[in-house]
Structure formats: C-alpha cells, structure tokens
Write a protein that holds these residues in place. Structure first.
Motif, PDB file in Angstrom:
ATOM      1  N   UNK A  93     -27.629  31.951 136.350  1.00 53.21           N
ATOM      2  CA  UNK A  93     -28.732  32.769 136.862  1.00 53.21           C
ATOM      3  C   UNK A  93     -30.040  32.256 136.270  1.00 53.21           C
ATOM      4  N   UNK A  94     -31.027  31.994 137.150  1.00 53.92           N
ATOM      5  CA  UNK A  94     -32.359  31.540 136.733  1.00 53.92           C
ATOM      6  C   UNK A  94     -33.349  32.635 137.100  1.00 53.92           C
TER       7      UNK A  94
ATOM      8  N   UNK B 250     -34.260  31.489 131.483  1.00 55.33           N
ATOM      9  CA  UNK B 250     -35.342  32.468 131.513  1.00 55.33           C
ATOM     10  C   UNK B 250     -36.691  31.769 131.412  1.00 55.33           C
ATOM     11  N   UNK B 251     -37.639  32.193 132.245  1.00 50.14           N
ATOM     12  CA  UNK B 251     -38.991  31.645 132.203  1.00 50.14           C
ATOM     13  C   UNK B 251     -39.814  32.382 131.147  1.00 50.14           C
TER      14      UNK B 251
ATOM     15  N   UNK C  12     -37.629  28.455 128.815  1.00 46.51           N
ATOM     16  CA  UNK C  12     -38.755  27.623 129.215  1.00 46.51           C
ATOM     17  C   UNK C  12     -40.054  28.190 128.651  1.00 46.51           C
ATOM     18  N   UNK C  13     -40.848  27.338 128.023  1.00 44.12           N
ATOM     19  CA  UNK C  13     -42.167  27.706 127.491  1.00 44.12           C
ATOM     20  C   UNK C  13     -42.045  28.871 126.510  1.00 44.12           C
TER      21      UNK C  13
ATOM     22  N   UNK D 252     -30.813  25.733 124.761  1.00 44.12           N
ATOM     23  CA  UNK D 252     -31.737  24.687 125.205  1.00 44.12           C
ATOM     24  C   UNK D 252     -33.123  25.312 125.299  1.00 44.12           C
ATOM     25  N   UNK D 253     -34.092  24.779 124.569  1.00 41.70           N
ATOM     26  CA  UNK D 253     -35.446  25.349 124.586  1.00 41.70           C
ATOM     27  C   UNK D 253     -36.462  24.256 124.881  1.00 41.70           C
ATOM     28  N   UNK D 254     -37.528  24.651 125.566  1.00 45.51           N
ATOM     29  CA  UNK D 254     -38.619  23.736 125.891  1.00 45.51           C
ATOM     30  C   UNK D 254     -39.931  24.466 125.634  1.00 45.51           C
TER      31      UNK D 254
END
Length: 453
Positions: free
Chosen positions: A260-261, A292-293, A321-322, A343-345
């Motif tokens: 799920x995104x 997750x955004x 993300x972010x 996983x992180x960005x």
C-alpha cells in the motif's frame, strides 16, 4: 592470364557483397518488426530508401503519432493499408488548436475497424477539445490496453471491453460512480486501473468492485468532500496507491493486498484526520509493505501527540519518503513493531547545514539524546535491513544509525547512501569513519556506505 582474370572476378564479387543492400534483403515480417520500434513519422520517411520500401510503412501494425498535427495524423490514417493495428497512439503539439470531434471520431473508428489492441488518446492541447468518446469505442472488444486523457466519458449502453487488462483515465471531465461501475462490469479481465485527477461529487458513493483487479492507483489533486465515500472491493488486489486531498471516507476490502502506497492530505481537525486514517489503516493492517509520503507521515505524527496511535502489527517492510531522522525513529517506534526492512529517503526535506564541527557535534548529541529517550528498543527486534538516502549536510542520521545498530539484534545489512559525498570527500570519509566505529549488537551486521554525486 586466366589466373589474373579469375582473381579480378573474385575481387569484383567481394565488392558487390560489400555494396549490397543487406537490409532490403530481410523478409518483410522482420523489417516490419524493426519499423514498429520507430516513431511513425520516421517510419514514413523510410519510403525514400528504395522502391521496395515505398509502401511497406503503410502496413506497419504500430502507429505512434504522438505530438503530431491533425493533418499528419489524417494523412497517415488515410494511407494505411494493413489488416490489423496492435498499437495506436496519438496526441497533438501543445501549441496548436485541437481538431473537431468528427475528425477524432474518424480516427477512432479507423482503429476500431482494424481491431486495435492498445489505444492511447491524449487530447490535452493548447485549446482543450470538448470531446466525448463515441459509443462504438465502448463495444470494441479487441482492446487490451487503453489510456484516455482529457476525454469525456458518457456511457449509454453496456461496455464490452472483454479483453481489456490495463485502463488509465487521466483528467476526465467528470467520472461518476455509475460510469465506473459500467466499465468494471464490462471489463471482466481488468488487472490494472489507474485514475488520475478526477472529481467526485458531494454525497456520492464511488464504488470500485472487481474480482480481477491486481493494481489500483488513485491519484488526484482535487479535494474530495467530507461526505464522499470511496468503497473498494477487490479480493485479488495486490498493489494499492492512494494519493489525494481526501476529506471523505475510504473503505478498502482487499484481503490479498501486499503493498500500500499512501499520500494523503487532510486540512481538517485532528478528529477528522483520525477518522480518515483509522479507516485506511484498518483496511491495510495485514499488508506486508507500506510506503508513506511526507504529508501522510506528518498527519500520523500529529496524531501521536494526541495519543491517537494506529499500529500496523503485521507490516514487515516500510518505505518512508522525505523524512527527518527523529521522525523516522518516532514513526517506527509507535506503529511498526514487527518491521524487518526499513527504507528511508530524506528526499526534498530541507536539511540543516552545519559548517562548524562543534555545531555538528551538538546536533548529533541532541538527536541521540532525543532518540534514546523516545525510542522503544522492542520495535527493532525483527529488523534485518536498513537502507537510507541522506544528505551529508545533515548529521542527524548518524545518531539514528547508532540507535539502530545498538538495538537491532538480528540486523543483517545496513546501506547508507550519502549525497554530495563526491563533492566533499573529506566530510564523507569522516562520516564513514564515524558510522563504522559504532558498536553493533548484531555480530553479522554488514554496513555499507556509498557516496552519491
């Protein structure tokens, strides 16, 4: 003399071989397959190569007419003589006025009569075409992949897309729940559905029901009213993407879902946000992977401050993300007790820049103290892999790494990708030495640090 003559003849034959047009000697079927890989306008130009190629382009099964003027499209369509079209794609340059509806109808009728399999229609031009799809398109049973942009959908009879597997609808004038229901009923083999930038009316129930659907992407910037209800029943759905300014209710029934995104924006109060996220997270409580955004992460962290926590007890893979280092530790600690891969960005998040070594040291000490105070060790008992893409200008990642290495008892692999590493090798080496010197609770943990440009 005879020996000399024979040698000259042999050399002449070799010369003929070098100058022979080997491409034209290929069978038509192979040439057509090669031409299918080119833009249609380039394919038409090949008619100048030889007499044999003069009409060969007119039977190519793939017509790629993106960013072409209406006159070019009409010319190609009128001269095409093949028995069947595999792919028909068309759009116009952004600086021209779109053609009339009757002209577009004639192009689509041509493709339908040639039993088209893949159809791409983009009517987003300088002046929007007020175009409604012809009813004959809804009964084209040969279509397997369909992409529509800036088209009106008015369905008057049953849809007969019996072979359709992929459908993407972008910027429709309006997409009603009834129209969606008719489409899904007429597409029993549909596996992928993408809906972009569409409106849903107030007090409307928008239902998506399909036993064949495996991928569903809903992406829209329009605000959906709080009285809107999105209901999804898809027992075989595997991947679900929801990106929306969503103020309504989302009810998802997808027991086979694996990924799920979520990118949700909600401008209401805390109670309204909790209601939305509670429905969504209850629906994905058994999903293995969650992405997750930044906006969704912010909502979750604000709910944490109000003691409104919704843990995902069965999720094993989390992609963020972010996000900042402290928020990452917060989120994992409060929601993902069985996490195996993280996983992180840092993404577009504005990273603080520290030019003074004392400032760097103080920032790291502050982050480490905060993390040790707020991070529960049990949340890392199952963590095996950690991957991060981070800016070297932000040292807060190093204390976060220390927390992970000290608490992840079965950690197997950690990969840190540091941006700006190539432009500042000295800082990169210092960061590398700092990370590699941190004690590890897992004796098998492999730490890899990569420098990015």
């Amino acid at each position: 003399m005879d020996e000399w003559h024979d040698r000259l003849s042999e050399e002449a034959n070799i010369g003929d071989l070098h100058h022979r047009d080997r491409l034209s000697e290929l069978p038509d079927s192979l040439i057509l397959e090669i031409l299918s890989l080119l833009d249609t306008r380039d394919v038409v130009r090949t008619s100048l190569l030889s007499k044999r190629w003069e009409n060969l382009w007119s039977t190519i099964p793939c017509l790629d007419l993106l960013k072409q003027t209406p006159s070019v499209i009409s010319s190609v369509v009128s001269q095409w003589k093949g028995p069947k079209i595999l792919k028909f794609r068309l759009s116009f340059p952004s600086f021209i006025l779109g053609p009339s509806s009757s002209v577009i109808d004639s192009w689509l009728l041509f493709a339908i009569e040639k039993r088209v399999e893949e159809l791409f229609l983009d009517l987003n031009s300088y002046k929007k075409v007020d175009y409604c799809l012809p009813q004959t398109l809804y009964t084209c049973s040969s279509i397997t992949k369909l992409t529509l942009e800036d088209c009106k959908l008015r369905i008057e009879d049953n849809v007969q897309w019996h072979q359709l597997k992929t459908l993407e609808i972008r910027y429709p004038d309006w997409l009603s729940g009834d129209a969606m229901n008719q489409i899904l009923l007429g597409a029993p083999l549909l596996e992928e559905l993408v809906l972009k930038s569409f409106k849903i009316g107030e007090n409307e129930n928008f239902n998506i029901r399909s036993t064949s659907l495996k991928i569903l992407k809903i992406q829209t910037g329009y605000i959906w009213h709080e009285t809107t209800v999105l209901r999804i029943w898809a027992p075989n759905l595997l991947n679900f993407v929801l990106e929306a300014r969503f103020h309504g209710t989302c009810l998802l029934d997808a027991p086979s879902l694996t990924h799920a995104i979520l990118s949700l924006v909600h401008d209401g109060d805390v109670a309204a946000r909790f209601k939305l996220l509670n429905h969504v997270f209850r629906s994905i409580r058994n999903v293995e992977k969650v992405t997750l955004s930044h906006c969704c992460i912010e909502m979750l962290l604000k709910l944490k401050n109000e003691d409104m926590v919704m843990p995902l007890l069965n999720s094993k893979i989390l992609e963020l993300d972010t996000i900042g280092a402290e928020d990452m530790l917060d989120l994992v600690g409060m929601m993902f007790p069985k996490l195996e891969r993280l996983i992180v960005d840092q993404g577009r998040l504005q990273a603080p820049r520290f030019d003074d070594s004392e400032e760097v040291h103080n920032a790291m000490v502050d982050t480490l103290a905060y993390a040790k105070m707020s991070f529960p060790s049990p949340s890392l008992l199952h963590l095996k892999t950690f991957e991060a893409t981070w800016s070297m200008r932000d040292p807060s990642i190093i204390p976060a790494i220390q927390i992970l290495l000290e608490n992840a008892l079965i950690l197997e692999k950690m990969v840190i990708r540091l941006s700006q590493g190539a432009s500042d090798p000295k800082t990169f080496i210092l960061a590398q030495e700092k990370v590699l010197s941190i004690p590890r609770s897992s004796p098998n943990a492999q730490v890899i640090i990569i420098s990015l440009i």
